[in-house]
Motif scaffolding. Structure first.
Motif, PDB file in Angstrom:
ATOM      1  N   GLY A 170      14.691  -7.507  -9.248  1.00  0.00           N
ATOM      2  CA  GLY A 170      14.961  -7.723 -10.893  1.00  0.00           C
ATOM      3  C   GLY A 170      13.570  -7.889 -11.392  1.00  0.00           C
ATOM      4  O   GLY A 170      13.747  -8.495 -12.747  1.00  0.00           O
ATOM      5  N   VAL A 171      12.432  -7.591 -10.739  1.00  0.00           N
ATOM      6  CA  VAL A 171      11.194  -7.608 -11.380  1.00  0.00           C
ATOM      7  C   VAL A 171      11.166  -6.725 -12.510  1.00  0.00           C
ATOM      8  O   VAL A 171      11.345  -5.249 -12.114  1.00  0.00           O
ATOM      9  N   PRO A 172      10.788  -6.803 -13.777  1.00  0.00           N
ATOM     10  CA  PRO A 172      10.593  -5.709 -14.867  1.00  0.00           C
ATOM     11  C   PRO A 172       9.515  -4.750 -14.254  1.00  0.00           C
ATOM     12  O   PRO A 172       8.318  -5.037 -14.277  1.00  0.00           O
ATOM     13  N   VAL A 173       9.757  -3.494 -14.061  1.00  0.00           N
ATOM     14  CA  VAL A 173       8.789  -2.320 -13.732  1.00  0.00           C
ATOM     15  C   VAL A 173       8.925  -1.147 -14.534  1.00  0.00           C
ATOM     16  O   VAL A 173      10.003  -0.890 -14.876  1.00  0.00           O
ATOM     17  N   PRO A 174       8.012  -0.096 -14.802  1.00  0.00           N
ATOM     18  CA  PRO A 174       8.174   0.977 -15.145  1.00  0.00           C
ATOM     19  C   PRO A 174       9.166   1.843 -14.509  1.00  0.00           C
ATOM     20  O   PRO A 174       9.318   1.949 -13.523  1.00  0.00           O
ATOM     21  N   PRO A 175      10.169   2.322 -15.349  1.00  0.00           N
ATOM     22  CA  PRO A 175      11.164   3.498 -14.642  1.00  0.00           C
ATOM     23  C   PRO A 175      10.249   4.488 -13.910  1.00  0.00           C
ATOM     24  O   PRO A 175       9.149   4.848 -14.230  1.00  0.00           O
ATOM     25  N   ALA A 176      10.998   4.818 -12.644  1.00  0.00           N
ATOM     26  CA  ALA A 176      10.210   5.846 -11.654  1.00  0.00           C
ATOM     27  C   ALA A 176      11.161   7.131 -11.656  1.00  0.00           C
ATOM     28  O   ALA A 176      12.261   7.120 -11.593  1.00  0.00           O
ATOM     29  N   LEU A 177      10.349   8.207 -11.381  1.00  0.00           N
ATOM     30  CA  LEU A 177      11.418   9.310 -10.899  1.00  0.00           C
ATOM     31  C   LEU A 177      11.761   9.573  -9.517  1.00  0.00           C
ATOM     32  O   LEU A 177      10.843   8.934  -8.883  1.00  0.00           O
ATOM     33  N   PRO A 178      12.520  10.336  -9.103  1.00  0.00           N
ATOM     34  CA  PRO A 178      13.100  10.541  -7.666  1.00  0.00           C
ATOM     35  C   PRO A 178      11.512  11.130  -7.230  1.00  0.00           C
ATOM     36  O   PRO A 178      10.791  11.654  -7.897  1.00  0.00           O
ATOM     37  N   PHE A 215       0.823  -1.082   0.006  1.00  0.00           N
ATOM     38  CA  PHE A 215      -0.080   0.129  -0.060  1.00  0.00           C
ATOM     39  C   PHE A 215       0.878   1.454   0.161  1.00  0.00           C
ATOM     40  O   PHE A 215       0.133   2.490   0.264  1.00  0.00           O
ATOM     41  N   ASP A 216       1.979   1.124  -0.111  1.00  0.00           N
ATOM     42  CA  ASP A 216       3.020   2.246  -0.652  1.00  0.00           C
ATOM     43  C   ASP A 216       3.807   1.993  -1.974  1.00  0.00           C
ATOM     44  O   ASP A 216       4.654   1.364  -1.878  1.00  0.00           O
ATOM     45  N   LYS A 217       3.132   2.745  -2.747  1.00  0.00           N
ATOM     46  CA  LYS A 217       3.700   2.339  -4.376  1.00  0.00           C
ATOM     47  C   LYS A 217       5.184   2.588  -4.490  1.00  0.00           C
ATOM     48  O   LYS A 217       5.896   2.258  -5.359  1.00  0.00           O
ATOM     49  N   ARG A 218       5.721   3.714  -3.667  1.00  0.00           N
ATOM     50  CA  ARG A 218       7.297   3.947  -3.623  1.00  0.00           C
ATOM     51  C   ARG A 218       7.900   2.675  -3.221  1.00  0.00           C
ATOM     52  O   ARG A 218       8.972   2.307  -3.793  1.00  0.00           O
ATOM     53  N   ARG A 219       7.537   2.147  -2.091  1.00  0.00           N
ATOM     54  CA  ARG A 219       8.096   0.933  -1.391  1.00  0.00           C
ATOM     55  C   ARG A 219       8.017  -0.325  -2.152  1.00  0.00           C
ATOM     56  O   ARG A 219       8.893  -1.006  -2.351  1.00  0.00           O
ATOM     57  N   CYS A 220       6.975  -0.372  -2.628  1.00  0.00           N
ATOM     58  CA  CYS A 220       6.399  -1.553  -3.356  1.00  0.00           C
ATOM     59  C   CYS A 220       7.454  -1.730  -4.737  1.00  0.00           C
ATOM     60  O   CYS A 220       7.888  -2.766  -5.187  1.00  0.00           O
ATOM     61  N   LEU A 273       3.608  11.271  -3.655  1.00  0.00           N
ATOM     62  CA  LEU A 273       3.406  10.947  -4.894  1.00  0.00           C
ATOM     63  C   LEU A 273       4.375  10.045  -5.474  1.00  0.00           C
ATOM     64  O   LEU A 273       5.567   9.937  -5.052  1.00  0.00           O
ATOM     65  N   HIS A 274       4.060   9.058  -6.373  1.00  0.00           N
ATOM     66  CA  HIS A 274       4.753   8.060  -7.209  1.00  0.00           C
ATOM     67  C   HIS A 274       4.713   8.309  -8.328  1.00  0.00           C
ATOM     68  O   HIS A 274       3.552   8.451  -9.046  1.00  0.00           O
ATOM     69  N   VAL A 275       5.739   8.544  -9.225  1.00  0.00           N
ATOM     70  CA  VAL A 275       5.717   8.998 -10.599  1.00  0.00           C
ATOM     71  C   VAL A 275       6.502   7.851 -11.576  1.00  0.00           C
ATOM     72  O   VAL A 275       7.651   7.692 -11.217  1.00  0.00           O
ATOM     73  N   GLU A 276       5.661   7.508 -12.422  1.00  0.00           N
ATOM     74  CA  GLU A 276       6.317   6.413 -13.391  1.00  0.00           C
ATOM     75  C   GLU A 276       6.187   6.927 -14.746  1.00  0.00           C
ATOM     76  O   GLU A 276       5.419   7.623 -15.069  1.00  0.00           O
ATOM     77  N   ALA A 277       7.112   6.249 -15.727  1.00  0.00           N
ATOM     78  CA  ALA A 277       7.117   6.496 -17.199  1.00  0.00           C
ATOM     79  C   ALA A 277       5.905   5.815 -17.578  1.00  0.00           C
ATOM     80  O   ALA A 277       5.427   4.849 -17.041  1.00  0.00           O
TER      81      ALA A 277
END
Length: 363
Positions: free
Chosen positions: A129-137, A116-121, A221-225
């Motif tokens: 090593g799970v493929p995830v979208p790149p994220a911004l600081p 329930f914390d998108k940043r930590r998850c 906020l959590h920001v992803e490509a």
């Protein structure tokens, strides 16, 4: 495990989730699960979990009184206040842990808190090593968001409340010289309060978009490509894959004509067979392996729901989110040939609990 096994569920009494899980228990010849009311947990009332029972923690959603205890008084559909919600929710999880005793937990409370914390998850998945979208600081407002996007060379991002769910407050943002467009279900009521309208709309003035992002930012906020999603039948799609005891057991295709595919926002279930055919056997197997890899990041959780993006072009998969309560998919039965064929998501979990070694918590 014998048929004398019993379940205790932390849930909203009378809610859909509690009812569906109770039906699954009855279908296995078990007695009705005992329900601990989320409202009692959040009020700090004394709760007790019987030793030896299976403890399932379910969603506290779909109840206005529970929402008020989590978020404070006001419209339960308002978008802001998710940081307060998270603080109250995780405090409730700690109370549940303290009362667990010798019960056999199906959901690790710390893992629920991470999901329930998108940043930590996102960080946990990426580290594994799970493929995830790149994220911004981390970004703290609209101006900083635009700076970070420019530094990364990104013109399209998903801006997500760190602790949101059901796409509430999620903004699909695209910018170009002289143009801006934000797609979201967030709208303002007559008092100017942001709420989840359940209707996707677009904002195309920078003033409106800046005000929207700045209203969401204090909660984190959590920001992803924004990875372009594959499409089928003229609609973009992604997959919700339920993983039970480490194995993908259920999958639903979610399709849409706008960036959000959530079914409650106008998305529609798509043709899973058509997606599997387009992916091919090796592509489908790889997609399921990624879902299992994501679930393995949460080994204390019998079930997780994985939101899997299938990228346009070469159809490469990436995990967008992992959901602690991602099993509310009424009528969906298990994948053909799989361990849960013919079972809904709840029956699959009951069956897995009865046959999987689930450790008892230490007192």
């Amino acid at each position: 495990m014998t048929r004398e096994a019993a379940f205790t569920v932390v849930a909203v009494p009378g809610g859909r989730r509690a009812a569906l899980f109770a039906a699954a228990c009855r279908g296995q010849g078990l007695r009705e699960p005992r329900v601990i009311d989320w409202r009692d947990v959040l009020r700090g009332s004394r709760i007790h979990v019987e030793p030896g029972t299976f403890l399932r923690i379910d969603s506290p959603g779909e109840d206005p009184e529970t929402a008020a205890l989590l978020r404070g008084p006001g419209d339960p559909e308002r978008v802001t206040g998710s940081a307060r919600w998270y603080t109250a929710f995780t405090a409730g999880l700690r109370r549940i842990t303290a009362a667990t005793g010798q019960a056999r937990t199906l959901s690790d409370t710390e893992e629920i808190a991470v999901m329930f914390d998108k940043r930590r998850c996102h960080a946990r998945l990426a580290a594994a090593g799970v493929p995830v979208p790149p994220a911004l600081p981390a970004v703290r407002g609209y101006d900083e968001l635009r700076v970070r996007m420019a530094e990364a060379g990104w013109g399209r991002v998903f801006v997500k409340p760190a602790h949101g769910s059901s796409a509430s407050g999620v903004v699909a943002l695209q910018v170009a010289p002289g143009r801006i467009k934000a797609v979201t279900s967030a709208a303002r009521d007559a008092r100017g309060v942001l709420y989840n309208s359940l209707s996707v709309r677009s904002y195309e003035s920078e003033r409106e978009v800046a005000a929207l992002v700045d209203a969401l930012a204090p909660d984190g906020l959590h920001v992803e490509a924004w990875l372009p999603k594959a499409s089928i039948g003229g609609r973009v799609f992604d997959l919700r894959v339920v993983v039970v005891a480490g194995r993908p057991t259920h999958a639903v295709v979610r399709t849409s004509r706008h960036p959000m595919t959530n079914l409650h926002l106008g998305g529609a279930r798509g043709d899973l067979r058509a997606v599997r055919e387009r992916l091919g056997e090796s592509g489908w197997r790889r997609a399921m392996e990624i879902c299992a890899q994501a679930a393995a990041c949460f080994p204390g959780s019998l079930m997780v729901g994985v939101d899997l993006l299938i990228g346009a072009g070469r159809w490469r998969p990436a995990v967008a989110e992992v959901n602690a309560f991602g099993d509310l998919l009424p009528g969906l039965t298990g994948l053909p040939g799989g361990a849960a064929e013919g079972l809904d998501t709840y029956a699959a979990q009951v069956a897995a609990a009865l046959t999987t070694r689930v450790p008892a918590c230490a007192t």
